[in-house]
Design a protein around this motif. Structure first.
Motif, PDB file in Angstrom:
ATOM      1  N   PHE A 137      -9.243  38.027 -37.701  1.00  0.00           N
ATOM      2  CA  PHE A 137      -9.640  36.999 -35.737  1.00  0.00           C
ATOM      3  C   PHE A 137      -9.312  37.956 -34.771  1.00  0.00           C
ATOM      4  O   PHE A 137     -10.313  37.794 -34.168  1.00  0.00           O
ATOM      5  CB  PHE A 137      -9.025  35.986 -36.354  1.00  0.00           C
ATOM      6  CG  PHE A 137      -8.631  34.813 -34.963  1.00  0.00           C
ATOM      7  CD1 PHE A 137      -9.500  34.092 -35.296  1.00  0.00           C
ATOM      8  CD2 PHE A 137      -7.912  34.566 -34.087  1.00  0.00           C
ATOM      9  CE1 PHE A 137     -10.055  33.036 -33.917  1.00  0.00           C
ATOM     10  CE2 PHE A 137      -8.137  34.177 -33.064  1.00  0.00           C
ATOM     11  CZ  PHE A 137      -9.126  33.521 -33.008  1.00  0.00           C
ATOM     12  N   LEU A 148      -4.580  24.267 -24.811  1.00  0.00           N
ATOM     13  CA  LEU A 148      -4.578  22.840 -25.169  1.00  0.00           C
ATOM     14  C   LEU A 148      -4.405  22.408 -26.222  1.00  0.00           C
ATOM     15  O   LEU A 148      -3.263  21.415 -26.411  1.00  0.00           O
ATOM     16  CB  LEU A 148      -6.059  22.957 -24.751  1.00  0.00           C
ATOM     17  CG  LEU A 148      -6.393  21.448 -24.963  1.00  0.00           C
ATOM     18  CD1 LEU A 148      -5.672  20.487 -23.394  1.00  0.00           C
ATOM     19  CD2 LEU A 148      -7.662  21.075 -25.284  1.00  0.00           C
ATOM     20  N   VAL A 149      -4.684  23.761 -27.274  1.00  0.00           N
ATOM     21  CA  VAL A 149      -4.476  23.169 -28.609  1.00  0.00           C
ATOM     22  C   VAL A 149      -3.116  23.950 -29.379  1.00  0.00           C
ATOM     23  O   VAL A 149      -2.446  22.902 -30.338  1.00  0.00           O
ATOM     24  CB  VAL A 149      -5.406  23.229 -29.471  1.00  0.00           C
ATOM     25  CG1 VAL A 149      -6.812  22.413 -29.503  1.00  0.00           C
ATOM     26  CG2 VAL A 149      -5.876  24.746 -29.606  1.00  0.00           C
ATOM     27  N   GLY A 150      -2.063  24.354 -28.191  1.00  0.00           N
ATOM     28  CA  GLY A 150      -0.998  24.606 -28.291  1.00  0.00           C
ATOM     29  C   GLY A 150      -0.824  26.057 -29.330  1.00  0.00           C
ATOM     30  O   GLY A 150      -0.011  26.761 -29.798  1.00  0.00           O
ATOM     31  N   ALA A 151      -2.292  26.947 -29.001  1.00  0.00           N
ATOM     32  CA  ALA A 151      -1.962  28.895 -29.619  1.00  0.00           C
ATOM     33  C   ALA A 151      -0.315  28.855 -28.817  1.00  0.00           C
ATOM     34  O   ALA A 151      -0.409  29.096 -27.931  1.00  0.00           O
ATOM     35  CB  ALA A 151      -3.470  29.159 -28.836  1.00  0.00           C
ATOM     36  N   THR A 152      -0.016  30.223 -29.479  1.00  0.00           N
ATOM     37  CA  THR A 152       1.407  31.172 -28.978  1.00  0.00           C
ATOM     38  C   THR A 152       1.008  31.917 -28.212  1.00  0.00           C
ATOM     39  O   THR A 152      -0.387  32.175 -28.143  1.00  0.00           O
ATOM     40  CB  THR A 152       1.822  31.040 -29.642  1.00  0.00           C
ATOM     41  OG1 THR A 152       1.636  32.310 -30.656  1.00  0.00           O
ATOM     42  CG2 THR A 152       2.774  30.080 -30.703  1.00  0.00           C
ATOM     43  N   GLU A 178     -12.181  38.957 -32.997  1.00  0.00           N
ATOM     44  CA  GLU A 178     -12.589  38.025 -30.553  1.00  0.00           C
ATOM     45  C   GLU A 178     -12.164  39.502 -30.233  1.00  0.00           C
ATOM     46  O   GLU A 178     -13.601  38.961 -29.167  1.00  0.00           O
ATOM     47  CB  GLU A 178     -11.652  37.635 -31.090  1.00  0.00           C
ATOM     48  CG  GLU A 178     -11.078  35.971 -31.622  1.00  0.00           C
ATOM     49  CD  GLU A 178     -12.290  35.563 -30.810  1.00  0.00           C
ATOM     50  OE1 GLU A 178     -11.605  34.647 -30.129  1.00  0.00           O
ATOM     51  OE2 GLU A 178     -12.863  34.718 -32.183  1.00  0.00           O
ATOM     52  N   GLU A 215      -9.075  28.535 -22.902  1.00  0.00           N
ATOM     53  CA  GLU A 215      -8.267  26.853 -22.253  1.00  0.00           C
ATOM     54  C   GLU A 215      -7.963  26.054 -23.273  1.00  0.00           C
ATOM     55  O   GLU A 215      -7.082  25.008 -23.219  1.00  0.00           O
ATOM     56  CB  GLU A 215      -9.252  26.274 -21.252  1.00  0.00           C
ATOM     57  CG  GLU A 215      -8.767  25.350 -20.753  1.00  0.00           C
ATOM     58  CD  GLU A 215      -9.456  24.584 -19.677  1.00  0.00           C
ATOM     59  OE1 GLU A 215     -10.912  25.146 -19.665  1.00  0.00           O
ATOM     60  OE2 GLU A 215      -9.228  23.705 -18.533  1.00  0.00           O
ATOM     61  N   VAL A 216      -8.735  26.605 -24.091  1.00  0.00           N
ATOM     62  CA  VAL A 216      -8.670  25.814 -24.919  1.00  0.00           C
ATOM     63  C   VAL A 216      -7.466  25.726 -26.590  1.00  0.00           C
ATOM     64  O   VAL A 216      -7.082  25.205 -26.902  1.00  0.00           O
ATOM     65  CB  VAL A 216     -10.173  25.807 -26.145  1.00  0.00           C
ATOM     66  CG1 VAL A 216      -9.833  24.922 -28.543  1.00  0.00           C
ATOM     67  CG2 VAL A 216     -11.387  25.082 -25.967  1.00  0.00           C
ATOM     68  N   MET A 217      -7.251  27.114 -25.832  1.00  0.00           N
ATOM     69  CA  MET A 217      -5.757  27.933 -26.691  1.00  0.00           C
ATOM     70  C   MET A 217      -4.455  27.347 -26.426  1.00  0.00           C
ATOM     71  O   MET A 217      -3.756  26.869 -27.046  1.00  0.00           O
ATOM     72  CB  MET A 217      -5.836  29.533 -27.415  1.00  0.00           C
ATOM     73  CG  MET A 217      -7.151  29.859 -27.949  1.00  0.00           C
ATOM     74  SD  MET A 217      -7.095  31.618 -27.991  1.00  0.00           S
ATOM     75  CE  MET A 217      -7.900  32.668 -27.109  1.00  0.00           C
ATOM     76  N   PHE A 225      -0.360  35.097 -29.801  1.00  0.00           N
ATOM     77  CA  PHE A 225      -1.557  34.890 -30.582  1.00  0.00           C
ATOM     78  C   PHE A 225      -2.823  34.748 -29.451  1.00  0.00           C
ATOM     79  O   PHE A 225      -4.394  35.488 -29.413  1.00  0.00           O
ATOM     80  CB  PHE A 225      -1.454  33.023 -30.754  1.00  0.00           C
ATOM     81  CG  PHE A 225      -2.734  33.223 -32.205  1.00  0.00           C
ATOM     82  CD1 PHE A 225      -2.029  33.681 -33.780  1.00  0.00           C
ATOM     83  CD2 PHE A 225      -3.942  32.524 -32.149  1.00  0.00           C
ATOM     84  CE1 PHE A 225      -3.417  33.307 -34.714  1.00  0.00           C
ATOM     85  CE2 PHE A 225      -4.893  32.864 -32.838  1.00  0.00           C
ATOM     86  CZ  PHE A 225      -4.725  33.438 -33.776  1.00  0.00           C
ATOM     87  N   VAL A 251       0.727  31.779 -19.683  1.00  0.00           N
ATOM     88  CA  VAL A 251       0.713  30.201 -20.555  1.00  0.00           C
ATOM     89  C   VAL A 251       1.402  28.680 -20.339  1.00  0.00           C
ATOM     90  O   VAL A 251       2.913  29.166 -19.278  1.00  0.00           O
ATOM     91  CB  VAL A 251       0.542  30.722 -21.739  1.00  0.00           C
ATOM     92  CG1 VAL A 251       0.412  29.111 -22.717  1.00  0.00           C
ATOM     93  CG2 VAL A 251      -0.430  31.592 -22.234  1.00  0.00           C
ATOM     94  N   ARG A 310     -13.318  34.091 -21.080  1.00  0.00           N
ATOM     95  CA  ARG A 310     -12.883  33.966 -22.266  1.00  0.00           C
ATOM     96  C   ARG A 310     -12.351  32.736 -22.132  1.00  0.00           C
ATOM     97  O   ARG A 310     -11.560  32.172 -22.397  1.00  0.00           O
ATOM     98  CB  ARG A 310     -12.709  34.800 -23.305  1.00  0.00           C
ATOM     99  CG  ARG A 310     -13.458  36.052 -23.736  1.00  0.00           C
ATOM    100  CD  ARG A 310     -13.233  36.436 -25.316  1.00  0.00           C
ATOM    101  NE  ARG A 310     -11.384  36.609 -25.340  1.00  0.00           N
ATOM    102  CZ  ARG A 310     -10.995  35.645 -26.790  1.00  0.00           C
ATOM    103  NH1 ARG A 310     -12.016  35.078 -27.692  1.00  0.00           N
ATOM    104  NH2 ARG A 310     -10.006  36.046 -26.429  1.00  0.00           N
ATOM    105  N   ARG A 325     -13.432  29.576 -20.908  1.00  0.00           N
ATOM    106  CA  ARG A 325     -12.721  28.645 -22.003  1.00  0.00           C
ATOM    107  C   ARG A 325     -12.038  28.607 -23.886  1.00  0.00           C
ATOM    108  O   ARG A 325     -11.561  27.594 -23.368  1.00  0.00           O
ATOM    109  CB  ARG A 325     -13.845  27.835 -22.421  1.00  0.00           C
ATOM    110  CG  ARG A 325     -15.105  27.652 -21.464  1.00  0.00           C
ATOM    111  CD  ARG A 325     -17.242  27.747 -21.221  1.00  0.00           C
ATOM    112  NE  ARG A 325     -17.791  27.501 -20.924  1.00  0.00           N
ATOM    113  CZ  ARG A 325     -17.923  26.043 -19.899  1.00  0.00           C
ATOM    114  NH1 ARG A 325     -17.041  25.350 -20.915  1.00  0.00           N
ATOM    115  NH2 ARG A 325     -18.291  26.083 -19.313  1.00  0.00           N
ATOM    116  N   GLU A 326     -11.943  29.596 -23.611  1.00  0.00           N
ATOM    117  CA  GLU A 326     -11.375  30.269 -25.238  1.00  0.00           C
ATOM    118  C   GLU A 326     -10.427  29.717 -24.773  1.00  0.00           C
ATOM    119  O   GLU A 326      -9.522  28.686 -25.781  1.00  0.00           O
ATOM    120  CB  GLU A 326     -12.339  30.916 -25.505  1.00  0.00           C
ATOM    121  CG  GLU A 326     -13.223  31.090 -26.521  1.00  0.00           C
ATOM    122  CD  GLU A 326     -14.344  31.414 -25.915  1.00  0.00           C
ATOM    123  OE1 GLU A 326     -14.638  31.574 -24.847  1.00  0.00           O
ATOM    124  OE2 GLU A 326     -15.511  32.314 -26.948  1.00  0.00           O
TER     125      GLU A 326
END
Lengths: 289, 279
Positions: free
Chosen positions: A5, A203-207, A9, A199-201, A210, A289, A194, A196-197
């Motif tokens: 992954f 938002l959904v709780g990526a460490t 990326e 922000e989404v990461m 990560f 973050v 990136r 947006r990515e």
């Protein structure tokens, strides 16, 4: 899975922001080239300088007709000095014999031997050669006629090698800073592209890591590519220019330099490290973050 | 429901620890503008709460505080009993995995398909490929987008985009779902569809907080309303007139009637044809 992954990326980001990546890569390439050329060159010059330095000697001439006791006193005085590596006594006759070897005709004309007895001191540390001469000149022993060292020659060689080192180091430092700044900029643009990515990461709780890894990998890929290209260019340069020269003319004494494999590995490691630092700097500033 | 009494007992027990608790929370932004001023409130498990008030009243501040995007200057915020201000940075991602958030502007990735948008949010929290393959179609069926898996966001209507973002927020079944102006960009009919979806999620036991300035919609829905004005809590009342047993279809029908829209046959037909599952 994760590594895949991250790599995916990173490559996606690289291909999307090709221009800044290319700029960063070229700077790293140039840095690596400068280092790759100058490391062996500096090594060679320092090697040569060291050879000259090791030839630096102090000649102490003994007064004509000095008594054996005075000569012994002079010898004792020299031996007491610090930094005396080796001490060699050269008598009038030995000196004449040496000179005749060099230029037989000139000395054949001389009826008598004009050369004095002398002591030849090889200092342990070439840098301390002036101190030996100075300490003998102050309060000279009875048998001492003159002290000679090649002060100007040695000074010149020492300052020249010092200068070469300084300039190279300065140049390398400048290029390193430029590389770090350009990698940092590339990563900054990449973060922006990136966002947006990211922000989404978040938002959904990526460490944190990560989120960071793809950017760090992107930076290191830039460094790796620049470094690899530089090593390839250096290899080509070495094969086409340096090696034939060395073979045909056996340049100088060919002072020992770093092996090419070690140099290549060092450069690659340095390139990757520099770009990792560049990415890190940006991530610290722009990816809280 | 078989075994219902035991589950109800458990639910009542859990209700004792509020999902969200604000205690005298104050937030002042740099430059002196007040976000929140001494706000205290509690939201229990399974509640459906509206957060209302005009722009700048502190709704978004609440949302951002709950995500720990910003920290309160005074007071405590607890989520399921966990104090946010003392929570170490490292645990913030874990918190965010347990709080689903939906925004007015959807925050979808334009260069990825519907499926990939939802899958991406699972990828980045380290879910296995297998569980992604299992969960994503499920959640997209729940929000009614199973036919548009491979469309890109710009090929979808606003309502459909919001459904994708709800799917993304709810794919991990977080115990708390926050929606910040989820219908702000949508027309009334579409808004009802979105509210219906959020209500359905609430019926699965998820606590839902909806921030909105749409007073009419709020009044008609008759749920608990927390009103903020200039950072202060103005009203916290439970519109007691609704029954908890209202199904989502009844809910939507009532909303339509009360808002006076969607009475024409075409819309009715479309609603019944949609692949929604009613609990």
């Amino acid at each position: 899975m994760r590594i895949g992954f991250f790599l995916r990326e990173a490559f996606r980001a690289l291909s999307r922001s090709a221009a800044p990546s290319l700029a960063a890569m070229l700077t790293i390439l140039i840095t690596a080239l400068v280092l790759g050329v100058f490391i062996p060159v500096v090594q060679a010059t320092t090697g040569t300088a060291n050879e000259v330095r090791s030839r630096v000697v102090v000649d102490v001439y003994v007064k004509d007709g000095a008594s054996d006791a005075d000569k012994a006193a002079l010898r004792a005085r020299i031996e007491q000095l610090p930094n005396v590596g080796s001490l060699q006594y050269i008598s009038k006759d030995q000196a004449l014999a040496q000179m005749k070897k060099k230029n037989a005709q000139a000395f054949a004309l001389l009826g008598s031997n004009p050369l004095p007895d002398s002591f030849r001191i090889t200092p342990r540390d070439p840098g301390g050669v002036n101190a030996i001469a100075d300490s003998l000149r102050t309060n000279p022993p009875a048998a001492l006629d003159d002290v000679r060292n090649r002060r100007r020659d040695t000074d010149r060689i020492l300052s020249a090698t010092g200068l070469v080192k300084l300039v190279t180091a300065g140049l390398a430092a400048l290029f390193l800073i430029a590389s770090i700044a350009l990698v940092a900029n590339t990563i900054r643009l990449s973060i922006f592209a990136r966002r947006r990515e990211v922000e989404v990461m978040r938002l959904v709780g990526a460490t944190n890591w990560f989120i960071r890894w793809p950017f760090v990998i992107e930076g290191m890929l830039v460094g790796l590519m620049g470094g690899t290209l530089a090593v390839l260019l250096l290899l080509i340069g070495k094969e086409t220019f340096v090696d034939p020269l060395a073979h045909r003319f056996a340049l100088l004494a060919a002072p020992s330099t770093i092996s090419f494999t070690l140099l290549a590995v060092l450069l690659l490691v340095a390139c990757v490290a520099v770009s990792a630092i560049g990415s890190g700097v940006t991530l610290r500033r722009f990816l809280r973050v | 429901m078989p075994g219902g009494s035991r589950e109800q007992g458990l639910a009542r027990q859990r209700r004792d620890v509020p999902v969200v608790a604000f205690r005298d929370v104050t937030k002042v932004y740099d430059g002196g503008s007040v976000g929140l001023e001494k706000v205290s409130l509690e939201i229990g498990r399974g509640e459906f709460v509206f957060l209302v008030g005009p722009t700048g009243c502190g709704k978004s501040t609440c949302v951002r505080l709950l995500m720990k995007e910003i920290d309160a200057d005074a007071g405590e915020i607890l989520i399921s009993g966990h104090e946010l201000s003392t929570m170490p940075r490292k645990k913030v991602p874990k918190l965010r995995r347990n709080v689903g958030v939906v925004f007015q502007d959807f925050k979808l990735l334009p260069n990825r398909t519907v499926y990939d948008n939802v899958a991406y949010s699972l990828q980045v929290i380290g879910e296995s490929r297998e569980s992604i393959r299992r969960k994503v179609p499920d959640i997209l069926r729940l929000v009614g987008l199973s036919t548009k898996l491979h469309n890109y966001p710009d090929q979808l209507s606003g309502g459909e985009q919001q459904r994708v973002s709800i799917a993304r927020a709810f794919v991990n079944h977080p115990p708390l779902l926050i929606a910040d102006e989820p219908t702000g960009n949508l027309d009334p009919e579409t808004s009802i569809g979105i509210m219906q979806l959020i209500y359905r999620i609430n019926r699965t036991g998820t606590t839902v907080v909806v921030a909105t300035h749409d007073r009419e919609m709020v009044d008609k829905m008759r749920r608990r309303v927390i009103e903020l004005r200039e950072g202060r809590l103005m009203r916290d009342q439970t519109g007691g007139m609704y029954s908890e047993e209202e199904s989502t279809v009844e809910f939507a029908a009532r909303l339509r009637k009360e808002l006076g829209i969607g009475s024409d046959a075409h819309r009715e037909h479309r609603d019944h044809a949609s692949p929604l599952i009613t609990p």
